[in-house]
Write a protein that holds these residues in place. Structure first.
Motif, PDB file in Angstrom:
ATOM      1  N   VAL A 108     -97.913   7.493 -16.914  1.00 50.31           N
ATOM      2  CA  VAL A 108     -99.282   7.677 -16.172  1.00 50.31           C
ATOM      3  C   VAL A 108    -100.376   7.143 -16.830  1.00 50.31           C
ATOM      4  CG1 VAL A 108    -100.982   9.814 -15.573  1.00 50.31           C
ATOM      5  CG2 VAL A 108     -98.404  10.108 -15.206  1.00 50.31           C
ATOM      6  N   ASN A 109    -101.262   6.387 -16.052  1.00 47.64           N
ATOM      7  CA  ASN A 109    -102.375   6.067 -16.828  1.00 47.64           C
ATOM      8  C   ASN A 109    -103.563   6.769 -16.348  1.00 47.64           C
ATOM      9  OD1 ASN A 109    -104.678   3.606 -16.034  1.00 47.64           O
ATOM     10  ND2 ASN A 109    -104.303   4.037 -18.069  1.00 47.64           N
ATOM     11  N   VAL A 110    -104.293   7.298 -17.571  1.00 53.66           N
ATOM     12  CA  VAL A 110    -105.555   8.289 -17.166  1.00 53.66           C
ATOM     13  C   VAL A 110    -106.753   7.402 -18.093  1.00 53.66           C
ATOM     14  CG1 VAL A 110    -106.557  10.360 -17.472  1.00 53.66           C
ATOM     15  CG2 VAL A 110    -104.059  10.042 -17.362  1.00 53.66           C
ATOM     16  N   GLY A 193    -108.104 -10.444 -19.349  1.00 57.55           N
ATOM     17  CA  GLY A 193    -107.383  -9.591 -18.637  1.00 57.55           C
ATOM     18  C   GLY A 193    -108.159  -9.131 -17.133  1.00 57.55           C
ATOM     19  N   GLY A 194    -107.406  -8.872 -16.328  1.00 57.47           N
ATOM     20  CA  GLY A 194    -108.008  -8.356 -15.006  1.00 57.47           C
ATOM     21  C   GLY A 194    -108.520  -6.963 -15.050  1.00 57.47           C
ATOM     22  N   GLY A 195    -109.245  -6.704 -14.337  1.00 57.20           N
ATOM     23  CA  GLY A 195    -110.206  -5.215 -14.314  1.00 57.20           C
ATOM     24  C   GLY A 195    -111.178  -5.081 -15.325  1.00 57.20           C
ATOM     25  N   GLY A 224    -103.692 -11.849 -20.156  1.00 60.07           N
ATOM     26  CA  GLY A 224    -103.034 -13.055 -20.099  1.00 60.07           C
ATOM     27  C   GLY A 224    -101.520 -13.258 -20.069  1.00 60.07           C
ATOM     28  N   PHE A 225    -100.862 -12.345 -20.004  1.00 62.48           N
ATOM     29  CA  PHE A 225     -99.098 -12.685 -20.344  1.00 62.48           C
ATOM     30  C   PHE A 225     -98.636 -12.642 -18.868  1.00 62.48           C
ATOM     31  CE2 PHE A 225    -100.789 -10.444 -23.857  1.00 62.48           C
ATOM     32  CZ  PHE A 225    -100.408 -11.226 -24.785  1.00 62.48           C
ATOM     33  N   CYS A 226     -97.901 -13.655 -18.453  1.00 58.29           N
ATOM     34  CA  CYS A 226     -97.267 -13.672 -17.272  1.00 58.29           C
ATOM     35  C   CYS A 226     -95.807 -13.993 -17.173  1.00 58.29           C
ATOM     36  CB  CYS A 226     -98.073 -14.305 -16.351  1.00 58.29           C
ATOM     37  SG  CYS A 226     -98.087 -16.208 -16.965  1.00 58.29           S
ATOM     38  N   GLY A 245    -100.915  -6.933 -15.490  1.00 59.08           N
ATOM     39  CA  GLY A 245    -101.667  -6.365 -14.409  1.00 59.08           C
ATOM     40  C   GLY A 245    -101.379  -7.345 -13.214  1.00 59.08           C
ATOM     41  N   THR A 246    -102.463  -8.310 -13.501  1.00 61.07           N
ATOM     42  CA  THR A 246    -102.392  -9.437 -12.580  1.00 61.07           C
ATOM     43  C   THR A 246    -101.071 -10.019 -11.846  1.00 61.07           C
ATOM     44  OG1 THR A 246    -104.498 -10.056 -13.372  1.00 61.07           O
ATOM     45  CG2 THR A 246    -103.545 -11.638 -11.818  1.00 61.07           C
ATOM     46  N   ARG A 247    -100.314 -10.161 -12.943  1.00 59.13           N
ATOM     47  CA  ARG A 247     -98.778 -10.935 -12.470  1.00 59.13           C
ATOM     48  C   ARG A 247     -98.214  -9.784 -11.606  1.00 59.13           C
ATOM     49  NH1 ARG A 247     -95.379 -14.696 -10.888  1.00 59.13           N
ATOM     50  NH2 ARG A 247     -95.817 -13.513  -9.207  1.00 59.13           N
ATOM     51  N   ASP A 255     -98.496  -2.584  -4.289  1.00 56.98           N
ATOM     52  CA  ASP A 255     -99.017  -1.709  -3.204  1.00 56.98           C
ATOM     53  C   ASP A 255    -100.391  -2.648  -2.620  1.00 56.98           C
ATOM     54  OD1 ASP A 255     -97.931  -0.330  -5.550  1.00 56.98           O
ATOM     55  OD2 ASP A 255     -98.281   1.227  -4.157  1.00 56.98           O
ATOM     56  N   PHE A 256    -100.567  -3.909  -3.219  1.00 53.30           N
ATOM     57  CA  PHE A 256    -101.727  -4.468  -2.997  1.00 53.30           C
ATOM     58  C   PHE A 256    -101.839  -5.314  -1.644  1.00 53.30           C
ATOM     59  CE2 PHE A 256    -101.852  -3.400  -7.319  1.00 53.30           C
ATOM     60  CZ  PHE A 256    -103.061  -3.077  -7.488  1.00 53.30           C
ATOM     61  N   PRO A 257    -102.851  -5.393  -1.189  1.00 53.92           N
ATOM     62  CA  PRO A 257    -103.022  -6.031   0.341  1.00 53.92           C
ATOM     63  C   PRO A 257    -102.827  -7.573   0.083  1.00 53.92           C
ATOM     64  CG  PRO A 257    -105.133  -4.986  -0.028  1.00 53.92           C
ATOM     65  CD  PRO A 257    -104.270  -4.538  -1.273  1.00 53.92           C
ATOM     66  N   GLU A 334    -107.625 -14.041 -15.777  1.00 56.65           N
ATOM     67  CA  GLU A 334    -107.695 -15.185 -15.857  1.00 56.65           C
ATOM     68  C   GLU A 334    -106.155 -16.136 -15.634  1.00 56.65           C
ATOM     69  OE1 GLU A 334    -108.757 -17.004 -19.831  1.00 56.65           O
ATOM     70  OE2 GLU A 334    -110.748 -15.836 -19.559  1.00 56.65           O
ATOM     71  N   VAL A 335    -105.284 -15.270 -15.900  1.00 56.68           N
ATOM     72  CA  VAL A 335    -103.862 -15.676 -15.693  1.00 56.68           C
ATOM     73  C   VAL A 335    -103.471 -15.860 -14.211  1.00 56.68           C
ATOM     74  CG1 VAL A 335    -102.800 -13.237 -15.407  1.00 56.68           C
ATOM     75  CG2 VAL A 335    -101.494 -14.820 -16.675  1.00 56.68           C
ATOM     76  N   ALA A 336    -104.322 -15.772 -13.348  1.00 55.33           N
ATOM     77  CA  ALA A 336    -104.044 -15.787 -11.915  1.00 55.33           C
ATOM     78  C   ALA A 336    -103.905 -17.197 -11.726  1.00 55.33           C
ATOM     79  CB  ALA A 336    -105.189 -15.408 -10.979  1.00 55.33           C
TER      80      ALA A 336
HETATM   81  C1  FMN Z   1    -106.820  -4.485 -10.109  1.00 59.43           C
HETATM   82  C2  FMN Z   1    -106.851  -4.014 -11.521  1.00 59.43           C
HETATM   83  C3  FMN Z   1    -107.132  -2.808 -11.746  1.00 59.43           C
HETATM   84  C4  FMN Z   1    -106.974  -2.139 -13.095  1.00 59.43           C
HETATM   85  N1  FMN Z   1    -107.194  -0.798 -13.335  1.00 59.43           N
HETATM   86  C5  FMN Z   1    -106.922  -0.171 -14.468  1.00 59.43           C
HETATM   87  C6  FMN Z   1    -107.010   1.214 -14.543  1.00 59.43           C
HETATM   88  O1  FMN Z   1    -107.263   1.794 -13.830  1.00 59.43           O
HETATM   89  N2  FMN Z   1    -106.854   1.583 -15.904  1.00 59.43           N
HETATM   90  C7  FMN Z   1    -106.340   0.717 -16.992  1.00 59.43           C
HETATM   91  O2  FMN Z   1    -106.282   0.988 -18.149  1.00 59.43           O
HETATM   92  N3  FMN Z   1    -106.380  -0.683 -16.685  1.00 59.43           N
HETATM   93  C8  FMN Z   1    -106.582  -1.189 -15.553  1.00 59.43           C
HETATM   94  N4  FMN Z   1    -106.568  -2.534 -15.410  1.00 59.43           N
HETATM   95  C9  FMN Z   1    -105.907  -3.501 -16.316  1.00 59.43           C
HETATM   96  C10 FMN Z   1    -104.544  -3.665 -16.594  1.00 59.43           C
HETATM   97  O3  FMN Z   1    -103.884  -2.076 -16.732  1.00 59.43           O
HETATM   98  C11 FMN Z   1    -103.975  -4.533 -17.501  1.00 59.43           C
HETATM   99  O4  FMN Z   1    -104.279  -4.048 -18.875  1.00 59.43           O
HETATM  100  C12 FMN Z   1    -104.724  -5.916 -17.310  1.00 59.43           C
HETATM  101  O5  FMN Z   1    -104.428  -6.388 -15.954  1.00 59.43           O
HETATM  102  C13 FMN Z   1    -103.795  -6.942 -18.270  1.00 59.43           C
HETATM  103  O6  FMN Z   1    -104.376  -8.144 -18.169  1.00 59.43           O
HETATM  104  P1  FMN Z   1    -103.874  -9.280 -16.823  1.00 59.43           P
HETATM  105  O7  FMN Z   1    -104.366  -8.821 -15.610  1.00 59.43           O
HETATM  106  O8  FMN Z   1    -104.235 -10.488 -17.486  1.00 59.43           O
HETATM  107  O9  FMN Z   1    -102.505  -9.177 -16.731  1.00 59.43           O
HETATM  108  C14 FMN Z   1    -106.736  -3.005 -14.256  1.00 59.43           C
HETATM  109  C15 FMN Z   1    -106.366  -4.389 -13.851  1.00 59.43           C
HETATM  110  C16 FMN Z   1    -106.294  -4.996 -12.539  1.00 59.43           C
HETATM  111  C17 FMN Z   1    -106.165  -6.296 -12.219  1.00 59.43           C
END
Ligand code: FMN
Length: 370
Positions: A108-110, A193-195, A224-226, A245-247, A255-257, A334-336
């Motif tokens: 679980v991520n919190v 990283g994304g987000g 950046g890992f993929c 995440g992004t990968r 679950d994403f659109p 960026e990894v997209a």
């Molecule tokens: C759409 C999206 C939502 C995210 N939401 C969270 C989050 O709720 N909690 C969290 O710890 N990280 C979140 N992240 C970061 C990811 O868990 C992950 O660490 C990150 O995407 C890694 O980088 P990458 O996108 O280059 O793989 C999110 C990333 C994305 C792309």
């Protein structure tokens, strides 16, 4: 460049040999974590990743502050009346059932950001009680991953869960605080990283080895890992695995659109930038709205906050309504720019680990006798 053509039976045998401290700690087959991605619940993705032998993660904020009914409660007309605690309990029960056959391990991520207020405590308590009251959940819900906030005040509550505790950090200083607070593993999250990302830009190539050198805890790289070569790079910098995440968004099981997944497939390596988001800066895939968020951010975070969060909120709502990518917002890394295919989660994980092993086996040949 290393290609991904190593898919025969021999490669499958070899995949089993890629074992690290992360796979040992969690008793998982592959040293890969699917990052939490609130405000989406990532329920289906978590189950697919867990059942494929890596670590799937439920995004608890996405469950507790939902955009839509959780999959687990799709038939419950009263789901909107439930508390974050009740919602997460239902989702954890569902995830336990969905991963039973393959004995998938999940977590679980919190995010601990102050903006989430009391919701955070309810989500951690739901995780504790789910493990206490169900033996199967206790056996397979192995880890709580905290992020986006100070971990110290939460240490006692998290330890009460009996689960492992991983914490996500953007700097060496944050890693040291997490170690002092009692975390079991650090996830070093680079600015690509994304987000949500830190205000101070430090990318994985610098951050990951710096955190590995600074802490005595095992470290996982994120941002950046993929693929196999980036997993091998993380391992060579001293990491015990990667979080992506992004990968994972651009997979058949996510679950994403569809509009979001296509946006990733069509982005290039300059296709993201950092703009205003609700609890700090965040990395978005470039479009009309992200351009405004980027410009507001560069004028000043506080100054642009109100307008930025209004734009972000509107763009998020459009994700389920609009077919125009310029009306939506897409968090993404960026990894997209390196993602061109939409495999199943299982194909992706097996390919990454098979290719990483191929890369690692080739490297010693670069060291020659003089
Ligand atoms: C759409 C999206 C939502 C995210 N939401 C969270 C989050 O709720 N909690 C969290 O710890 N990280 C979140 N992240 C970061 C990811 O868990 C992950 O660490 C990150 O995407 C890694 O980088 P990458 O996108 O280059 O793989 C999110 C990333 C994305 C792309």
């Amino acid at each position: 460049m290393y290609t991904m053509d190593n898919k025969d039976n021999q490669a499958k045998e070899e995949v089993k040999m890629l074992k690290t401290t992360l796979s040992d700690m969690l008793e998982i087959e592959y040293p890969i974590i699917q990052g939490g991605m609130a405000p989406w619940a990532t329920e289906r993705l978590c189950v697919a990743v867990s059942n494929a032998g890596a670590l799937g993660i439920i995004s608890s904020i996405g469950v507790g502050m939902p955009q839509a009914a959780p999959v687990a409660l799709a038939d419950d007309p009263d789901w909107k009346d439930k508390s974050p605690y009740e919602l997460l309990r239902a989702v954890l029960q569902w995830a336990t059932e969905q991963t039973a056959e393959k004995q998938g391990i999940f977590g679980v991520n919190v995010p601990l950001a102050e903006e989430f207020g009391e919701v955070v405590e309810g989500l951690i308590r739901a995780t504790i009680d789910a493990r206490k009251e169900d033996e199967d959940t206790a056996n397979r819900l192995r880890v709580i991953i905290t992020s986006a906030g100070n971990p110290a005040p939460w240490a006692n509550l998290i330890k009460e869960s009996g689960a492992l505790w991983f914490h996500v950090v953007p700097s060496v200083a944050h890693a040291m605080k997490a170690e002092q607070a009692g975390a079991d593993l650090i996830i070093a999250s680079g600015r690509e990283g994304g987000g949500h990302v830190a205000f101070e830009p430090v990318h994985s190539m610098v951050l990951l080895p710096a955190v590995v050198n600074a802490t005595s805890l095992p470290v996982v790289g994120a941002g950046g890992f993929c693929d196999g070569s980036t997993l091998a790079a993380a391992l060579s910098m001293g990491a015990v695995g990667i979080q992506m995440g992004t990968r994972f968004i651009a997979t058949e099981d996510s679950d994403f659109p569809e509009i979001w997944r296509q946006k990733i497939l069509t982005s290039n390596e300059r296709g993201s930038h950092v703009g205003i988001s609700v609890f700090g800066p965040a990395r978005y895939l470039k479009n009309k709205i992200s351009q405004q968020l980027y410009e507001l951010y560069n004028r000043g975070f506080l100054e642009g906050y109100k307008e930025g969060t209004r734009l972000e909120g509107r763009g998020m709502q459009q994700l389920s309504k609009s077919s125009d990518p310029d009306e939506c917002v897409f968090l993404g890394g960026e990894v997209a720019g390196r993602i061109e295919q939409m495999p199943t989660v299982r194909e992706l994980i097996e390919e990454i680990c098979g290719d990483a092993e191929t890369v690692i086996r080739k490297l010693p040949k670069l060291v020659t006798e003089s």
